[in-house]
Design a protein around this motif. Structure first.
Motif, PDB file in Angstrom:
ATOM      1  N   UNK A   4      52.637  -3.915  35.619  1.00 11.83           N
ATOM      2  CA  UNK A   4      52.853  -2.563  35.117  1.00 11.83           C
ATOM      3  C   UNK A   4      54.134  -2.009  35.753  1.00 11.83           C
ATOM      4  N   UNK A   5      54.838  -1.207  34.992  1.00  8.43           N
ATOM      5  CA  UNK A   5      56.034  -0.539  35.512  1.00  8.43           C
ATOM      6  C   UNK A   5      55.633   0.804  36.099  1.00  8.43           C
ATOM      7  N   UNK A   6      56.512   1.379  36.884  1.00  9.39           N
ATOM      8  CA  UNK A   6      56.248   2.700  37.445  1.00  9.39           C
ATOM      9  C   UNK A   6      56.023   3.712  36.326  1.00  9.39           C
ATOM     10  N   UNK A   7      56.834   3.671  35.293  1.00  5.91           N
ATOM     11  CA  UNK A   7      56.668   4.615  34.187  1.00  5.91           C
ATOM     12  C   UNK A   7      55.338   4.403  33.467  1.00  5.91           C
ATOM     13  N   UNK A   8      54.795   3.190  33.512  1.00  6.42           N
ATOM     14  CA  UNK A   8      53.525   2.899  32.879  1.00  6.42           C
ATOM     15  C   UNK A   8      52.322   3.460  33.614  1.00  6.42           C
ATOM     16  N   UNK A   9      52.527   3.983  34.815  1.00  7.34           N
ATOM     17  CA  UNK A   9      51.427   4.571  35.587  1.00  7.34           C
ATOM     18  C   UNK A   9      51.137   6.018  35.197  1.00  7.34           C
ATOM     19  N   UNK A  10      52.052   6.624  34.457  1.00  2.00           N
ATOM     20  CA  UNK A  10      51.839   7.993  33.984  1.00  2.00           C
ATOM     21  C   UNK A  10      50.930   7.949  32.760  1.00  2.00           C
ATOM     22  N   UNK A  11      49.883   8.766  32.742  1.00  4.33           N
ATOM     23  CA  UNK A  11      48.941   8.747  31.625  1.00  4.33           C
ATOM     24  C   UNK A  11      49.243   9.796  30.565  1.00  4.33           C
ATOM     25  N   UNK A  12      50.167  10.683  30.836  1.00  3.55           N
ATOM     26  CA  UNK A  12      50.493  11.701  29.854  1.00  3.55           C
ATOM     27  C   UNK A  12      51.728  12.469  30.258  1.00  3.55           C
ATOM     28  N   UNK A  13      52.262  13.232  29.326  1.00  3.13           N
ATOM     29  CA  UNK A  13      53.449  14.034  29.632  1.00  3.13           C
ATOM     30  C   UNK A  13      53.108  15.152  30.627  1.00  3.13           C
ATOM     31  N   UNK A  14      54.081  15.535  31.387  1.00  2.00           N
ATOM     32  CA  UNK A  14      53.942  16.654  32.330  1.00  2.00           C
ATOM     33  C   UNK A  14      52.895  16.417  33.410  1.00  2.00           C
ATOM     34  N   UNK A  50      42.476  13.687  39.251  1.00  2.00           N
ATOM     35  CA  UNK A  50      42.785  13.277  37.878  1.00  2.00           C
ATOM     36  C   UNK A  50      42.864  14.445  36.902  1.00  2.00           C
ATOM     37  N   UNK A  51      42.355  15.602  37.278  1.00  2.00           N
ATOM     38  CA  UNK A  51      42.454  16.764  36.400  1.00  2.00           C
ATOM     39  C   UNK A  51      43.897  17.240  36.259  1.00  2.00           C
ATOM     40  N   UNK A  52      44.720  16.949  37.297  1.00  2.00           N
ATOM     41  CA  UNK A  52      46.082  17.478  37.302  1.00  2.00           C
ATOM     42  C   UNK A  52      47.178  16.456  37.551  1.00  2.00           C
ATOM     43  N   UNK A  53      46.822  15.286  38.028  1.00  2.00           N
ATOM     44  CA  UNK A  53      47.849  14.307  38.394  1.00  2.00           C
ATOM     45  C   UNK A  53      47.297  12.890  38.255  1.00  2.00           C
ATOM     46  N   UNK A  54      48.198  11.952  38.104  1.00  4.08           N
ATOM     47  CA  UNK A  54      47.830  10.537  38.158  1.00  4.08           C
ATOM     48  C   UNK A  54      47.931  10.101  39.607  1.00  4.08           C
ATOM     49  N   UNK A  55      47.096   9.151  40.000  1.00  2.91           N
ATOM     50  CA  UNK A  55      47.035   8.734  41.392  1.00  2.91           C
ATOM     51  C   UNK A  55      46.873   7.225  41.464  1.00  2.91           C
ATOM     52  N   UNK A  56      47.571   6.597  42.405  1.00  2.00           N
ATOM     53  CA  UNK A  56      47.459   5.154  42.603  1.00  2.00           C
ATOM     54  C   UNK A  56      47.612   4.833  44.083  1.00  2.00           C
TER      55      UNK A  56
END
Length: 161
Positions: A4-14, A50-56
């Protein structure tokens, strides 16, 4: 298991992406007890984050070892990343040239056009003489111990008490 790429870790805009750098892998042959303490806590609040941010959680350990350790600890609901073959941790200062690990936290944002930006990173060392306080805010254990008459003293987390 997939790449996975770094950009692929984002689940949605903003949505910002928070990455915790786990000290496990390469020269860190066993999981860091302090990182384990923090990730135990993250596992408990992951659904709230997860309500406000993606986390890894990113580690240099290979994925089978990382997953096995996560199962042993009861971590569920966390995105675990093995980045030992990439320069990700090195680029963000949580790994040196020799593969020695350091815990850190990094935050990324993604512009409307898909451009990923590094927004923030924090490391444990605040200064040469302040070795362990830079990321204390990530874990309430320290805050609770600091409320007691003796404070946290020289207590450190363990993998097995």
């Amino acid at each position: 298991m997939r790449e996975v790429t770094l950009s692929g870790l984002f689940t949605g805009p903003d949505r910002p992406l928070i990455v915790y750098h786990f000290m496990y892998g390469k020269l860190q042959r066993s999981p860091c007890p302090m990182c384990t303490l923090w990730i135990d806590g993250f596992a408990g609040v992951a659904r709230h984050i997860a309500q406000n941010a993606d986390f890894a959680v990113a580690a240099a350990a290979d994925l089978p070892a990382l997953r096995a350790y996560a199962r042993e600890r009861g971590w569920s609901g966390l995105r675990l990343l093995s980045c030992g073959d990439s320069s990700f941790k090195y680029d963000l200062g949580s790994e040196d040239e020799d593969g020695a690990q350091d815990s850190s936290v990094s935050v990324f944002t993604r512009d409307a056009d898909g451009t990923v930006r590094h927004f923030y990173s924090a490391h444990p060392r605040m200064a040469e003489d302040v070795d362990q306080r830079g990321i204390d805010l990530l874990n309430p254990v320290w805050h609770l111990l600091d409320l007691t008459p003796d404070g946290r003293g020289d207590w450190f987390a363990g993998l097995d008490y």
